[in-house]
Design a protein around this motif. Structure first.
Motif, mmCIF file in Angstrom:
data_model
loop_
_atom_site.group_PDB
_atom_site.id
_atom_site.type_symbol
_atom_site.label_atom_id
_atom_site.label_comp_id
_atom_site.label_asym_id
_atom_site.label_seq_id
_atom_site.Cartn_x
_atom_site.Cartn_y
_atom_site.Cartn_z
ATOM 1 N N LEU A 129 7.059 12.913 4.404
ATOM 2 C CA LEU A 129 7.541 11.942 5.386
ATOM 3 C C LEU A 129 6.550 11.788 6.519
ATOM 4 N N LEU A 130 5.979 12.904 6.957
ATOM 5 C CA LEU A 130 4.971 12.852 8.011
ATOM 6 C C LEU A 130 3.771 12.028 7.575
ATOM 7 N N VAL A 131 3.317 12.248 6.343
ATOM 8 C CA VAL A 131 2.171 11.500 5.817
ATOM 9 C C VAL A 131 2.470 10.010 5.798
ATOM 10 N N PHE A 132 3.654 9.640 5.327
ATOM 11 C CA PHE A 132 3.966 8.220 5.195
ATOM 12 C C PHE A 132 4.218 7.559 6.549
ATOM 13 N N VAL A 133 4.726 8.305 7.515
ATOM 14 C CA VAL A 133 4.880 7.735 8.860
ATOM 15 C C VAL A 133 3.509 7.448 9.460
ATOM 16 N N VAL A 134 2.555 8.355 9.240
ATOM 17 C CA VAL A 134 1.185 8.123 9.716
ATOM 18 C C VAL A 134 0.576 6.909 9.033
ATOM 19 N N VAL A 135 0.788 6.785 7.709
ATOM 20 C CA VAL A 135 0.285 5.616 6.978
ATOM 21 C C VAL A 135 0.903 4.341 7.533
ATOM 22 N N GLN A 136 2.192 4.390 7.847
ATOM 23 C CA GLN A 136 2.863 3.217 8.414
ATOM 24 C C GLN A 136 2.251 2.821 9.748
ATOM 25 N N ARG A 137 1.947 3.802 10.589
ATOM 26 C CA ARG A 137 1.345 3.494 11.881
ATOM 27 C C ARG A 137 -0.016 2.838 11.716
ATOM 28 N N LEU A 138 -0.791 3.308 10.759
ATOM 29 C CA LEU A 138 -2.099 2.703 10.499
ATOM 30 C C LEU A 138 -1.949 1.261 10.039
ATOM 31 N N VAL A 196 0.817 -1.211 0.000
ATOM 32 C CA VAL A 196 0.000 0.000 0.000
ATOM 33 C C VAL A 196 0.859 1.273 0.000
ATOM 34 N N PRO A 197 1.876 1.395 0.889
ATOM 35 C CA PRO A 197 2.706 2.609 0.843
ATOM 36 C C PRO A 197 3.469 2.752 -0.471
ATOM 37 N N VAL A 198 3.874 1.621 -1.063
ATOM 38 C CA VAL A 198 4.600 1.681 -2.339
ATOM 39 C C VAL A 198 3.696 2.229 -3.433
ATOM 40 N N PHE A 199 2.457 1.721 -3.477
ATOM 41 C CA PHE A 199 1.498 2.227 -4.469
ATOM 42 C C PHE A 199 1.186 3.696 -4.206
ATOM 43 N N ALA A 200 1.149 4.087 -2.935
ATOM 44 C CA ALA A 200 0.898 5.491 -2.600
ATOM 45 C C ALA A 200 2.034 6.374 -3.113
ATOM 46 N N ALA A 201 3.275 5.926 -2.909
ATOM 47 C CA ALA A 201 4.433 6.684 -3.399
ATOM 48 C C ALA A 201 4.424 6.759 -4.918
ATOM 49 N N LEU A 202 4.082 5.637 -5.561
ATOM 50 C CA LEU A 202 4.004 5.626 -7.025
ATOM 51 C C LEU A 202 2.908 6.573 -7.510
ATOM 52 N N GLY A 203 1.782 6.591 -6.800
ATOM 53 C CA GLY A 203 0.690 7.503 -7.163
ATOM 54 C C GLY A 203 1.117 8.954 -7.042
ATOM 55 N N ILE A 204 1.836 9.278 -5.966
ATOM 56 C CA ILE A 204 2.329 10.644 -5.782
ATOM 57 C C ILE A 204 3.296 11.011 -6.907
ATOM 58 N N LEU A 205 4.164 10.083 -7.271
ATOM 59 C CA LEU A 205 5.121 10.330 -8.352
ATOM 60 C C LEU A 205 4.393 10.601 -9.666
ATOM 61 N N LEU A 206 3.383 9.793 -9.974
ATOM 62 C CA LEU A 206 2.642 9.979 -11.224
ATOM 63 C C LEU A 206 1.870 11.296 -11.231
ATOM 64 N N VAL A 207 1.259 11.647 -10.086
ATOM 65 C CA VAL A 207 0.534 12.922 -10.003
ATOM 66 C C VAL A 207 1.490 14.092 -10.201
ATOM 67 N N MET A 208 2.671 14.010 -9.609
ATOM 68 C CA MET A 208 3.665 15.068 -9.770
ATOM 69 C C MET A 208 4.111 15.186 -11.217
ATOM 70 N N ILE A 209 4.311 14.046 -11.877
ATOM 71 C CA ILE A 209 4.738 14.066 -13.278
ATOM 72 C C ILE A 209 3.658 14.680 -14.158
ATOM 73 N N ILE A 210 2.412 14.238 -13.970
ATOM 74 C CA ILE A 210 1.299 14.766 -14.774
ATOM 75 C C ILE A 210 1.136 16.263 -14.546
ATOM 76 N N GLY A 211 1.212 16.690 -13.287
ATOM 77 C CA GLY A 211 1.086 18.108 -12.975
ATOM 78 C C GLY A 211 2.221 18.933 -13.569
#
Length: 339
Positions: free
Chosen positions: A321-330, A29-44
């Motif tokens: 980093l804060l977002v992903f640490v929170v995701v990790q805790r969940l 899940v975090p890997v897909f989230a990071a990939l999604g962020i990367l794709l959104v940044m590229i498209i933007g």
């Protein structure tokens, strides 16, 4: 009524399949989230900046961050075991400036480069021994390695040492181009390190032991796994990657400098965490760390396009980093409930 029920049933089945897939592959899940962020940044970036040439930009990110990608590979092994390595930036600086000094003194590149990798491995082994046999916390043990390596870098030289050796500079000056993309030997080395690490973690007994130790060290001991040897090798791998990164950075900059890599250990940890590796260990993928490095590099590139100060890079990476640490805790809490 029957038709409506028949329509709802496949939708419910698809939702159930999706939930089961996420339950079985929650680590992704975090890997897909990071990939999604990367794709959104590229498209933007492509939509917002008319001169944003994607192949050239991504090639440039790999070129500029090849050393960081190699460091992230080694850091992934250590964090997967539940440890941390704060020495990688200092080891990179030490091996880089020592390599430049040796080359300047006439030592062949075929001798200098392997020597730097061995030195990195030796410092990694020292940290591993402190952790395993002297029961020193990984934070403190790697801090010892960081001070040692940084001090040795200043012993070699207080100023930068320019590299004149064509063999080392070839790693950065040579470019292989195709269809708008390009890559240098340093980029190839970085991608090969990712591929080798991914194969080791996925298909070898050592890789499976890494995950077992990080997941529950006591259970791994009870299963008869080589916990001590595995953690030692993880720190050695991190040291090897730091030594290799020192060579790559020296080839990239054309010089060795004792202050190189200040704060790079934090950038490396951030890239690995953004890529989905749990700081508690036992879950993560080296491919995710590569995505994290590209996210980090793309953030710097976009901020440069915007003409803003590079301090915004730190702010943005810190927020991610804060977002992903929170995701990790969940994720950890959900796993604890299931168990």
């Amino acid at each position: 009524m029957t038709t409506l029920t028949a329509v709802r049933r496949p939708a419910a089945q698809r939702a159930s399949l999706g939930r089961r897939f996420l339950a079985r592959h929650v680590a992704w899940v975090p890997v897909f989230a990071a990939l999604g962020i990367l794709l959104v940044m590229i498209i933007g970036a492509v939509a917002y900046f008319p001169n944003f040439q994607l192949p050239r930009i991504l090639s440039s990110i790999l070129l500029d961050n090849a050393y960081l990608l190699v460091l992230a590979v080694g850091m992934t092994f250590v964090i997967l075991t539940g440890g941390i390595d704060l020495s990688v930036g200092a080891v990179m600086a030490f091996t880089g400036i020592l390599c430049a000094r040796l080359l300047g003194d006439g030592v062949p590149v075929g001798v200098a480069v392997p020597s730097m990798i061995l030195i990195g491995a030796a410092i990694g082994l020292l940290i591993g021994l402190l952790v395993q046999y002297f029961d020193v916390q990984p934070f403190i043990a790697s801090l010892v390695g960081m001070f040692l390596a940084r001090g040795l870098a200043f012993v070699v030289s207080l100023e930068s040492i320019k590299v004149e050796d064509g063999g080392l500079l070839w790693l950065q000056s040579t470019r292989f181009s195709f269809a708008g993309w390009y890559i240098t030997p340093t980029g190839i080395i970085a991608l090969l390190s990712v591929a080798i690490a991914a194969i080791v973690l996925r298909y070898t007994r050592f890789g499976r032991t890494i995950y077992a130790v990080g997941g529950n060290e006591q259970s791994a001991r009870l299963m008869g796994l080589a916990v001590v040897r595995t953690k030692l090798i993880a720190y050695v791998i991190s040291g090897v990657c730091a030594g290799l990164a020192g060579i790559i950075l020296t080839a990239y900059s054309g010089a060795g400098y004792p202050l190189n890599g200040m704060g790079t250990e934090l950038d490396t940890i951030a890239a690995v965490v953004i890529g989905g590796t749990l700081l508690t260990g036992g879950s993560g993928f080296v491919l995710g760390s590569m995505i994290g490095v590209f996210v980090y590099g793309l953030i710097k590139t976009i901020i440069s396009f915007l003409g803003a100060e590079q301090s915004w890079t730190r702010i943005t990476v810190g927020a991610l980093l804060l977002v992903f640490v929170v995701v990790q805790r969940l994720i950890v809490r959900r796993s604890a409930r299931r168990s």
